[in-house]
Design a protein around this motif. Structure first.
Motif, PDB file in Angstrom:
ATOM      1  N   ASN A 101       0.852  -1.176   0.000  1.00  0.00           N
ATOM      2  CA  ASN A 101       0.000   0.000   0.000  1.00  0.00           C
ATOM      3  C   ASN A 101       0.901   1.243   0.000  1.00  0.00           C
ATOM      4  O   ASN A 101       1.608   1.523   0.965  1.00  0.00           O
ATOM      5  CB  ASN A 101      -0.911   0.008   1.232  1.00  0.00           C
ATOM      6  CG  ASN A 101      -1.842   1.207   1.222  1.00  0.00           C
ATOM      7  OD1 ASN A 101      -1.963   1.921   0.221  1.00  0.00           O
ATOM      8  ND2 ASN A 101      -2.521   1.433   2.361  1.00  0.00           N
ATOM      9  N   MET A 102       0.855   1.990  -1.101  1.00  0.00           N
ATOM     10  CA  MET A 102       1.734   3.142  -1.266  1.00  0.00           C
ATOM     11  C   MET A 102       1.035   4.468  -0.996  1.00  0.00           C
ATOM     12  O   MET A 102       1.606   5.528  -1.229  1.00  0.00           O
ATOM     13  CB  MET A 102       2.292   3.158  -2.703  1.00  0.00           C
ATOM     14  CG  MET A 102       3.017   1.886  -3.107  1.00  0.00           C
ATOM     15  SD  MET A 102       4.612   1.763  -2.316  1.00  0.00           S
ATOM     16  CE  MET A 102       5.504   3.005  -3.210  1.00  0.00           C
ATOM     17  N   ASN A 103      -0.228   4.468  -0.469  1.00  0.00           N
ATOM     18  CA  ASN A 103      -0.991   5.701  -0.271  1.00  0.00           C
ATOM     19  C   ASN A 103      -0.603   6.371   1.042  1.00  0.00           C
ATOM     20  O   ASN A 103      -0.610   5.735   2.108  1.00  0.00           O
ATOM     21  CB  ASN A 103      -2.497   5.412  -0.285  1.00  0.00           C
ATOM     22  CG  ASN A 103      -2.948   4.872  -1.628  1.00  0.00           C
ATOM     23  OD1 ASN A 103      -2.439   5.296  -2.660  1.00  0.00           O
ATOM     24  ND2 ASN A 103      -3.909   3.952  -1.626  1.00  0.00           N
ATOM     25  N   CYS A 104      -0.313   7.670   0.998  1.00  0.00           N
ATOM     26  CA  CYS A 104       0.004   8.473   2.187  1.00  0.00           C
ATOM     27  C   CYS A 104      -0.733   9.798   2.094  1.00  0.00           C
ATOM     28  O   CYS A 104      -1.111  10.256   1.000  1.00  0.00           O
ATOM     29  CB  CYS A 104       1.510   8.724   2.287  1.00  0.00           C
ATOM     30  SG  CYS A 104       2.491   7.260   2.679  1.00  0.00           S
ATOM     31  N   ASP A 105      -0.974  10.482   3.269  1.00  0.00           N
ATOM     32  CA  ASP A 105      -1.625  11.794   3.297  1.00  0.00           C
ATOM     33  C   ASP A 105      -0.739  12.834   2.625  1.00  0.00           C
ATOM     34  O   ASP A 105       0.473  12.640   2.436  1.00  0.00           O
ATOM     35  CB  ASP A 105      -1.904  12.205   4.745  1.00  0.00           C
ATOM     36  CG  ASP A 105      -2.945  11.307   5.408  1.00  0.00           C
ATOM     37  OD1 ASP A 105      -3.721  10.686   4.640  1.00  0.00           O
ATOM     38  OD2 ASP A 105      -2.953  11.230   6.645  1.00  0.00           O
ATOM     39  N   VAL A 106      -1.379  13.997   2.300  1.00  0.00           N
ATOM     40  CA  VAL A 106      -0.628  15.106   1.702  1.00  0.00           C
ATOM     41  C   VAL A 106       0.470  15.533   2.667  1.00  0.00           C
ATOM     42  O   VAL A 106       0.235  15.688   3.871  1.00  0.00           O
ATOM     43  CB  VAL A 106      -1.564  16.280   1.377  1.00  0.00           C
ATOM     44  CG1 VAL A 106      -0.768  17.463   0.831  1.00  0.00           C
ATOM     45  CG2 VAL A 106      -2.639  15.857   0.375  1.00  0.00           C
ATOM     46  N   GLY A 107       1.653  15.721   2.165  1.00  0.00           N
ATOM     47  CA  GLY A 107       2.791  16.105   3.004  1.00  0.00           C
ATOM     48  C   GLY A 107       3.605  14.927   3.483  1.00  0.00           C
ATOM     49  O   GLY A 107       4.661  15.122   4.110  1.00  0.00           O
ATOM     50  N   PHE A 108       3.133  13.715   3.212  1.00  0.00           N
ATOM     51  CA  PHE A 108       3.852  12.513   3.630  1.00  0.00           C
ATOM     52  C   PHE A 108       4.165  11.667   2.390  1.00  0.00           C
ATOM     53  O   PHE A 108       3.469  11.720   1.381  1.00  0.00           O
ATOM     54  CB  PHE A 108       3.019  11.696   4.626  1.00  0.00           C
ATOM     55  CG  PHE A 108       2.815  12.392   5.946  1.00  0.00           C
ATOM     56  CD1 PHE A 108       3.659  12.118   7.018  1.00  0.00           C
ATOM     57  CD2 PHE A 108       1.796  13.337   6.092  1.00  0.00           C
ATOM     58  CE1 PHE A 108       3.471  12.766   8.220  1.00  0.00           C
ATOM     59  CE2 PHE A 108       1.624  13.988   7.303  1.00  0.00           C
ATOM     60  CZ  PHE A 108       2.454  13.708   8.375  1.00  0.00           C
ATOM     61  N   MET A 109       5.235  10.880   2.496  1.00  0.00           N
ATOM     62  CA  MET A 109       5.622  10.016   1.381  1.00  0.00           C
ATOM     63  C   MET A 109       5.912   8.618   1.916  1.00  0.00           C
ATOM     64  O   MET A 109       6.340   8.447   3.060  1.00  0.00           O
ATOM     65  CB  MET A 109       6.866  10.572   0.673  1.00  0.00           C
ATOM     66  CG  MET A 109       8.084  10.650   1.550  1.00  0.00           C
ATOM     67  SD  MET A 109       9.489  11.342   0.644  1.00  0.00           S
ATOM     68  CE  MET A 109      10.724  11.368   1.945  1.00  0.00           C
ATOM     69  N   PRO A 110       5.697   7.609   1.043  1.00  0.00           N
ATOM     70  CA  PRO A 110       5.948   6.236   1.489  1.00  0.00           C
ATOM     71  C   PRO A 110       7.447   5.940   1.550  1.00  0.00           C
ATOM     72  O   PRO A 110       8.223   6.371   0.691  1.00  0.00           O
ATOM     73  CB  PRO A 110       5.255   5.390   0.418  1.00  0.00           C
ATOM     74  CG  PRO A 110       5.228   6.257  -0.799  1.00  0.00           C
ATOM     75  CD  PRO A 110       5.104   7.664  -0.308  1.00  0.00           C
ATOM     76  N   ASN A 111       7.870   5.220   2.568  1.00  0.00           N
ATOM     77  CA  ASN A 111       9.244   4.787   2.724  1.00  0.00           C
ATOM     78  C   ASN A 111       9.264   3.263   2.650  1.00  0.00           C
ATOM     79  O   ASN A 111       8.711   2.587   3.501  1.00  0.00           O
ATOM     80  CB  ASN A 111       9.832   5.278   4.042  1.00  0.00           C
ATOM     81  CG  ASN A 111      11.271   4.828   4.227  1.00  0.00           C
ATOM     82  OD1 ASN A 111      11.985   4.658   3.249  1.00  0.00           O
ATOM     83  ND2 ASN A 111      11.684   4.637   5.471  1.00  0.00           N
ATOM     84  N   ILE A 112       9.915   2.740   1.600  1.00  0.00           N
ATOM     85  CA  ILE A 112       9.932   1.301   1.367  1.00  0.00           C
ATOM     86  C   ILE A 112      11.242   0.744   1.917  1.00  0.00           C
ATOM     87  O   ILE A 112      12.335   1.209   1.572  1.00  0.00           O
ATOM     88  CB  ILE A 112       9.808   0.971  -0.128  1.00  0.00           C
ATOM     89  CG1 ILE A 112       8.600   1.709  -0.740  1.00  0.00           C
ATOM     90  CG2 ILE A 112       9.688  -0.522  -0.336  1.00  0.00           C
ATOM     91  CD1 ILE A 112       7.288   1.346  -0.122  1.00  0.00           C
ATOM     92  N   SER A 113      11.172  -0.249   2.762  1.00  0.00           N
ATOM     93  CA  SER A 113      12.381  -0.884   3.305  1.00  0.00           C
ATOM     94  C   SER A 113      12.076  -2.343   3.609  1.00  0.00           C
ATOM     95  O   SER A 113      10.907  -2.745   3.755  1.00  0.00           O
ATOM     96  CB  SER A 113      12.842  -0.170   4.578  1.00  0.00           C
ATOM     97  OG  SER A 113      11.859  -0.265   5.586  1.00  0.00           O
ATOM     98  N   VAL A 114      13.155  -3.126   3.646  1.00  0.00           N
ATOM     99  CA  VAL A 114      13.027  -4.539   3.969  1.00  0.00           C
ATOM    100  C   VAL A 114      13.626  -4.757   5.353  1.00  0.00           C
ATOM    101  O   VAL A 114      14.830  -4.575   5.554  1.00  0.00           O
ATOM    102  CB  VAL A 114      13.762  -5.418   2.927  1.00  0.00           C
ATOM    103  CG1 VAL A 114      13.630  -6.895   3.298  1.00  0.00           C
ATOM    104  CG2 VAL A 114      13.217  -5.162   1.521  1.00  0.00           C
TER     105      VAL A 114
END
Length: 732
Positions: free
Chosen positions: A456-469
């Motif tokens: 799920n890559m959806n975030c609120d305005v002003g926020f961004m997704p951070n992908i990590s393992v």
């Protein structure tokens, strides 16, 4: 000697050997002691050796030196009367891109039904030597031995030996030598190598049997017939004629150095011919390696009489360049020892320089070129293995079997592999090589990204997704982290950018955050600037505005570094130039300065009546009352044609009337004449360029009128006209 005297009786008579006479060999070699026909008595003979090197230089069987630059195929040695079925040819090629010289590329040995070609594929550097059979068709695997002919390689030289005739042919880097026993070939050879007769006088023998004065001329006539007309083959050659310029760092001086590498051999074999050939190569061949062939050939001649010289260590350009695992020897056996040697095989006793196995080692096989300390097997990678040695090769257990002298391999067995259960997302069961035992496979849980669930890559305005393992996991996980932005009404603003605020407020996005989240918005009361620059007035704000504005009321421009103001519609001219003016003009809501320049019509004072010159109403141009048809300067376009060259010129001329009259003089009792002519007062010579029909240009000089005026001239009137027309005179 046994002699039959009849009656089944044999008489034995002692055979007396003649006294052995000393022999001097014309080629400078030492004579050899040989048996006579009955193998009872001995006498001295001079075996024949022909040498060639460089580009190329020859020493005949009897020691005669000459150079020859033919680049075809020629007979080196051919029997005058066919007895042993032997002939040897040389194939020369052009070997220098800037000079007309040639080098030996190959030797062709025809013996009986065999034709073997010894060839060097790299004349310019480290030799690339190969042997072929039957017109380059069959590439021989060396060593080669068939029908009494043996061919060996020492990496530096190829050596061919005909065992029955004791003939030895050596071919290496642009050089060769041919050794023939006198007892088989004495007086029966011809070709580039001359006649094997221990007499230099008949060495330049032609195919017809006559002897030429110069061997270089003779060499042309030994061309192989089928080479005539061959591309690149020039039958008749002449040596280079330009002055010799030897390389300053030539290695040739090593040959004659009285205390150098070759000094030991000087008393036995003269280095003069080899030095002469080396100097020639240094002058005319740009490839420095060709100089080495003279040293190489002289060293080989010294080695034949037992003087071995390790000369290559004295120069870099003649280095041996032996392959890894081999060492250089100036004198070594042409037939190198190997694990395959059979005591019943013929041994080539000829020595030559070459690359050999180190002491205590021998070749694994004649073909392998690998040195070993003890004989055994070669594994599939070409690595030597001792008898009964075990090793692993491509997941096989191998052993060097002494009984068969071969490598025997069997596949390795692997233990049964367990099957793990893969529980975490993204991990799948795969079969891979066992790190502890590369020959076996194991089953492991391996991470494969295509098996991971969607994120799920959806975030609120002003926020961004951070992908990590996460550590120990396979699939990536997403978290929402704040950006370095401000957020207002679901709109992102970058730090230091303007943000909408309340009335009369200035708001901006700061570059700091007190909570560690989004950036903060900061606002300040708007400060109004009521001071305006020159030409503008401050206008109070309307009820809907926070601040007033500066409105332009006058034009502003710079005069002599100072600002000058003009009201709308006002005009200004500099005192010293009334022809130029600036006017303030309104364009929409903006006042701008427009400039105007008055261009006065052409004016010539000589065309004005006296005391009528004045300034026009614009204060810029001069005007006057012109004389009627007064003499004045007139400009016309005039075609010019001069010797076929043409152009059009704007040439001024003088036209107009001047005061001229004829009246009766009471004092003179005759008609009185006064003539005035319109002509130039000042003029100058000018030159222009005329274009001609053939494309050329010529200069043409003409008189350019600059000012016109009336000038007095004499009046002449024909008598007849004077009688008939007493009241009217015309001057032309």
């Amino acid at each position: 000697m046994a002699r039959c005297i009849g009656g089944n009786k044999i008489e034995i008579v002692p055979y007396e050997c003649p006294t052995m006479e000393p022999v001097t060999c014309a080629n400078g070699k030492n004579p050899v002691l040989v048996y006579d026909y009955y193998h009872c008595c001995q006498h001295y003979e001079c075996d024949c050796e022909c040498e060639g090197w460089g580009d190329p230089h020859y020493i005949t069987f009897d020691g005669k030196y000459y150079s020859y630059q033919g680049n075809c195929t020629y007979y080196l040695m051919k029997e005058i009367t066919p007895m042993h079925g032997l002939e040897i040819l040389i194939e020369n090629v052009h070997c220098d891109p800037t000079e007309d010289v040639s080098c030996p590329r190959a030797l062709i040995v025809n013996y009986g039904a065999q034709s073997i070609k010894l060839i060097n594929f790299n004349l310019g550097g480290r030799p690339d030597l190969k042997a072929f059979k039957n017109e380059d068709v069959e590439n021989l695997r060396l060593p080669y031995w068939k029908d009494g002919v043996k061919v060996m390689s020492t990496n530096i030289n190829l050596v061919l030996e005909i065992l029955r005739l004791n003939v030895v042919v050596k071919f290496g880097r642009t050089g060769f030598s041919i050794n023939l026993p006198y007892k088989y070939f004495g007086g029966n050879t011809q070709g580039h190598c001359g006649t094997c007769s221990n007499n230099q006088d008949d060495d330049c023998r032609l195919p017809s049997g006559t002897v030429a004065e110069n061997c270089g001329v003779m060499a042309d006539d030994w061309l192989l017939k089928k080479d005539k007309g061959k591309t690149g083959c020039i039958p008749k050659r002449t040596p280079p004629q330009k002055p010799c310029k030897q390389n300053p760092d030539s290695v040739c001086e090593l040959l004659k150095d009285p205390s150098g590498a070759f000094a030991e051999c000087h008393s036995q074999i003269s280095p003069d011919n080899f030095y002469k050939g080396c100097v020639f190569d240094s002058c005319y061949v740009h490839n420095r390696a060709v100089e080495c062939t003279s040293l190489e050939t002289y060293a080989a001649a010294c080695a034949e009489i037992g003087i071995c010289i390790d000369w290559r260590k004295y120069t870099n350009i003649c280095a041996s360049n032996c392959p890894s695992g081999k060492i250089y020897k100036s004198c070594g056996p042409a037939d190198q020892p190997s694990c395959e040697d059979n005591p019943n095989d013929p041994v080539m006793n000829y020595t030559t320089e070459g690359c050999y196995c180190p002491e205590g080692m021998k070749l694994f096989s004649k073909e392998s070129n690998i040195c070993v300390k003890s004989c055994g097997c070669l594994d599939p990678n070409g690595k030597p293995r001792e008898f009964n040695e075990t090793f692993e090769y491509k997941c096989q257990a191998c052993v060097c079997d002494e009984s068969t002298k071969t490598v025997i391999c069997k596949p390795k067995t692997c233990p049964p592999a367990a099957l793990p259960r893969c529980m975490d997302p993204g991990f799948v069961l795969v079969n891979q090589t066992d790190p502890s035992n590369p020959c076996c496979n194991v089953h492991v849980c391996q991470c494969q990204s295509h098996a991971c669930p969607d994120i799920n890559m959806n975030c609120d305005v002003g926020f961004m997704p951070n992908i990590s393992v996460p550590e120990g996991k396979c699939c990536p996980e997403s978290t929402c982290e704040p950006k370095r932005v401000c957020v207002l009404n679901d709109v992102e603003y970058q730090p230091d950018s303007s943000v909408p605020g309340q009335k009369c407020e200035n708001c901006f996005c700061s570059s700091s955050s007190s909570s560690g989240g989004l950036m903060e918005i900061k606002c300040e009361k708007q400060q109004c600037k009521e001071t305006c620059r020159r030409g503008f007035e401050y206008k109070k704000p309307n009820s809907d505005d926070c601040c007033g504005t500066c409105v332009q009321t006058q034009c502003v421009f710079i005069v002599n570094g100072n600002e000058t103001l003009l009201k709308e519609g006002e005009t200004w001219s500099p005192p010293e130039n009334k022809c130029e003016s600036k006017t303030c003009v309104k364009n929409g809501e903006t006042l701008t300065v427009t400039s105007k320049q008055i261009i006065c019509p052409a004016f010539q004072e000589s065309n004005c009546k006296n005391d009528t010159i004045q300034t026009a109403a614009n204060g810029c141009c001069k005007i006057c009352v012109e004389k009627e048809k007064a003499c004045s300067l007139v400009s016309r376009t005039t075609p010019i044609n001069y010797n076929g060259c043409q152009s059009e010129l704007n040439m001024p001329s003088c036209e107009g009337s001047c005061d001229t009259f004829t009246k009766y003089s009471d004092a003179a009792g005759a008609m009185e004449h006064s003539c005035s002519c319109c002509k130039e007062r000042s003029a100058s010579n000018r030159t222009v360029t005329l274009a001609c029909n053939d494309g050329a240009h010529v200069q043409f000089t003409y008189v350019h009128v600059e000012e016109c005026g009336c000038g007095h001239t004499e009046c002449t009137t024909p008598a007849a006209l004077h009688v008939r027309r007493k009241r009217r005179f015309t001057l032309q």
